[in-house]
Design an enzyme around this catalytic site. Structure first.
Site, short mmCIF file in Angstrom:
data_model
loop_
_atom_site.label_atom_id
_atom_site.label_comp_id
_atom_site.label_asym_id
_atom_site.label_seq_id
_atom_site.Cartn_x
_atom_site.Cartn_y
_atom_site.Cartn_z
N GLU A 120 0.73 -1.15 -0.03
CA GLU A 120 0.05 0.07 -0.01
C GLU A 120 0.92 1.31 0.11
O GLU A 120 1.64 1.27 0.82
CB GLU A 120 -0.94 -0.12 1.29
CG GLU A 120 -1.86 1.06 1.25
CD GLU A 120 -2.72 1.12 2.72
OE1 GLU A 120 -2.89 -0.03 3.22
OE2 GLU A 120 -3.38 2.11 2.72
N ASP A 150 -4.68 10.17 10.30
CA ASP A 150 -3.63 9.76 10.46
C ASP A 150 -2.84 10.27 11.81
O ASP A 150 -3.02 11.45 12.33
CB ASP A 150 -2.40 9.95 9.39
CG ASP A 150 -2.72 9.06 8.42
OD1 ASP A 150 -2.76 7.78 8.48
OD2 ASP A 150 -3.07 9.60 7.24
#
Ligand SMILES: Cc1ncc(COP(=O)(O)O)c(C=O)c1O
Lengths: 251, 383
Positions: free
Chosen positions: A43, A54
């Site tokens: 990924e 995040d």
């Protein structure tokens, strides 16, 4: 096909790395290393200025990549080379704004043409019909996330539109290494698996070999990001550091 | 579609938050229909916030600009800005929902102070995220929040301003979604926030409409308000949208091209903090850093309803830079004995230009807040 690859890999680990960290050339080397080390898929996260889902590590990685001059043009210049350098499926993760800025169709079409197998967008709109239609027309898997808070009706709706694999978010929270894996995770994965034939992979917070071993007893794969990125950021020899960190997990 | 203003708005959030947004939407819809909730809100506005705020005829400023100027005095609210209207409204909602941990973002610190105040009033835990740059320029408000019992958490990521504080508040919410209420301070964010914030701020427009009709027996020719995320502006505009009244939003032109926070003038549609709106971004969709002397305007986006009102042309959006805003601060102080917040000074500053073309017109300016918090900045400038 991502779903086949994951199903056929006995120890399916999907590493997450930030594109352009520390440079696009190094990203290419890191991809080769991860592929040779047995990654089930890779990924690649596009750095975004405001990564709302995040934690501190990927925020820092994104900022470093952008400060080092990351651009989408540069990324696309390298992408085809990366994809052809390996048989490991490449998945791209991007927040929606950069995708929309270039056009959803244009971006997905270009990703597909470069050899990318799937796309993950952590901030898709509630009802992403256009994007879903475009992804099936183009043949690029749109991998959807299911959170620990997602209710059953919504899970069904997501699974109807999900391709490649189901990304089960392990924690209520942002990305980043955690000490333990949450109690309810096994049940969460089991219940998703009872509703779909797609493989279910677990991500967010996975940072230790014990986590990986444990999760792989009930899930089809795991995604590991912040732990690897921390190693890349902290080392004068990022490629070597990734090799070492990843091999610790895959053994 | 649900939660959209034309093409703008929506819910672009991590999957984890969706149930929380649904819960909020349902709770807000129920509260709107609940008479007791409305009465409780109105009582707080009257007895605690000090509403209605006056509509002051600014005689000397009128003479100076050749206009007939009326100031909607949101600076006279308890805590000194319009932000308290929304903070109280949402706190009452949080209480109905049984949430006891309140988080907020703040830029100028006015929303942070308003939230900390409402939390003190109702005995709730309060955590405020604030960019470290803003902590420096608005330290008086930081001290106020701390005295009120809030935990002010400095945010050092990105540009260390309002945008980054908002991202950090959202991250906190994702992690603590079960027990936490996110009290968003402007008409931005995912649905239902823009609609909800407008609802609680619409009290400004409702009062102003009645007050000008009483004073002049007619509607004004124009309304002027500064636009950061757009809550004070949508609050006052909302009562006049169907009327033949010119509506003018003023964006921060900062230090000029490429150093401003004028998302409608220079932005393109994009997604930040959960909604689609005009956004200052580069060709790759990275959010640009912004500048305004007014921290409450220093944000790269704008509310989705303003994006729509700009797109349809119902509201026109104008620019005022740092220098003119500072000059307007001292002008209003000297001519009317009212020190405006630097955010509100942007709206005052536009009067000069408006007056040159529209002599004699009746104008209401939304004076969104008072300037005490900005003395540090004003005294440090070359004024
Ligand atoms: C006094 C004042 N006016 C205006 C604003 C801008 O916000 P909005 O556009 O949501 O009214 C702020 C924000 O902090 C403020 O403190």
């Amino acid at each position: 096909m991502i779903s086949e690859t994951i199903k056929n890999t006995p120890r399916a680990i999907i590493p997450y790395i930030t594109a352009g960290l520390p440079s696009l050339d190094k990203t290419g080397e890191i991809i080769k290393i991860l592929s040779r080390s047995g990654a089930a898929a890779i990924e690649i996260g596009l750095p975004f200025s405001d990564p709302m889902a995040d934690g501190p590590v990927i925020q820092k990685a994104s900022k470093m990549a952008i400060d080092a001059g990351f651009s989408l043009d540069g990324f696309f210049c390298h992408l085809n080379g990366w994809c052809t350098s390996t048989h490991t499926p490449i998945i791209v993760m991007s927040y929606i704004n950069p995708v929309m800025r270039r056009g959803i169709y244009e971006t997905m079409d270009r990703l597909k043409a470069c050899g990318v197998s799937g796309l993950i967008v952590p901030d898709l709109p509630t009802d992403p019909m256009d994007i879903f239609d475009i992804s099936s027309t183009i043949g690029l898997d749109l991998i959807r996330l299911v959170a620990p808070t997602t209710k059953t009706d919504r899970i069904r709706q997501i699974l109807d539109q999900c391709m490649g694999f189901v990304y089960a978010v392990s924690v209520k929270g942002v990305t980043g290494a955690r000490e333990d894996i949450p109690d309810g995770l096994k049940q969460q994965v089991k219940s998703i698996k009872s509703m779909t034939d797609l493989p279910v992979c677990v991500g967010f917070g996975v940072s230790k070999k014990e986590h990986v071993d444990d999760i792989l007893t009930f899930a089809d794969g795991v995604i590991v990001g912040s732990y690897l990125i921390e190693n890349i950021i902290g080392s004068p020899n990022p490629t070597g550091a990734v090799r070492k960190a990843f091999s610790r997990l895959i053994e | 579609m649900k939660g959209y203003f034309g093409e703008f708005g929506g819910q672009y959030v991590p999957e984890t938050l969706l149930p929380a947004l649904e819960e909020l939407e349902v709770a807000f819809a129920e509260a709107c229909l609940n008479k007791r909730f409305q009465e409780e809100f109105n009582a707080c506005m009257r007895d605690y916030v000090g509403r209605p705020t006056p509509l002051t005829h600014a005689r000397r400023l009128s003479g100076h600009t050749g206009l007939d100027i009326w100031l909607k005095r949101e600076d006279l609210n308890h805590t000194g800005a319009h932000k308290i209207n929304n903070a109280i409204g949402q706190i009452l909602l949080a209480r109905r929902m049984g949430k006891r941990r309140i988080i907020a973002e703040t830029g100028a610190g006015q929303h942070g102070v308003a939230t900390a105040t409402a939390c003190a009033l109702f005995g709730l835990e309060c955590i405020v995220y604030m960019g470290s740059e803003d902590i420096k320029r608005q330290y008086i408000n930081v001290e106020r929040m701390r005295l009120l019992g809030a935990d002010v958490i400095p945010v050092t990521t990105g540009s260390s301003t309002l945008k980054d504080a908002t991202s950090e508040a959202i991250r906190d919410w994702v992690a603590n979604v079960d027990n936490t209420y996110y009290l968003l301070g402007s008409a931005v964010g995912p649905h239902p926030y823009p609609t909800m914030v407008r609802h609680f701020q619409s009290i400004i427009g409702a009062e102003a409409r009645q007050q000008i009709l009483e004073a002049k027996n007619r509607l004004p020719d124009a309304i002027i308000a500064c636009v950061g995320g757009g809550s004070n502006a949508i609050g006052i505009f909302s009562a006049f949208l169907e009327d033949p009244v010119e509506l003018i939003g003023v964006e921060a032109y900062g230090r000029g091209n490429n150093k401003n926070a004028a998302s409608i003038a220079f932005g393109l549609p994009g997604v930040l903090h959960g909604a689609r709106s005009y956004l200052l971004q580069d060709k790759d969709g990275q959010i640009l850093s912004t500048h305004s002397i007014a921290p409450g305007l220093d944000y790269p986006g704008v509310g989705p309803e303003h994006s729509w009102l700009a797109y349809t042309g119902r509201v026109s959006y104008k620019l005022v830079d740092d220098t003119d805003a500072l000059a307007a601060f001292s002008l209003l102080t000297r001519l009317e004995g009212i020190m405006p917040a630097l955010e509100s000074s942007h709206a005052i500053a536009y009067l000069d230009k408006y007056g040159q073309a529209h002599k004699g017109r009746t104008v209401i300016v939304n004076l969104s807040g008072r300037g005490d918090k900005d003395l540090h900045t004003v005294l440090g400038s070359d004024l």
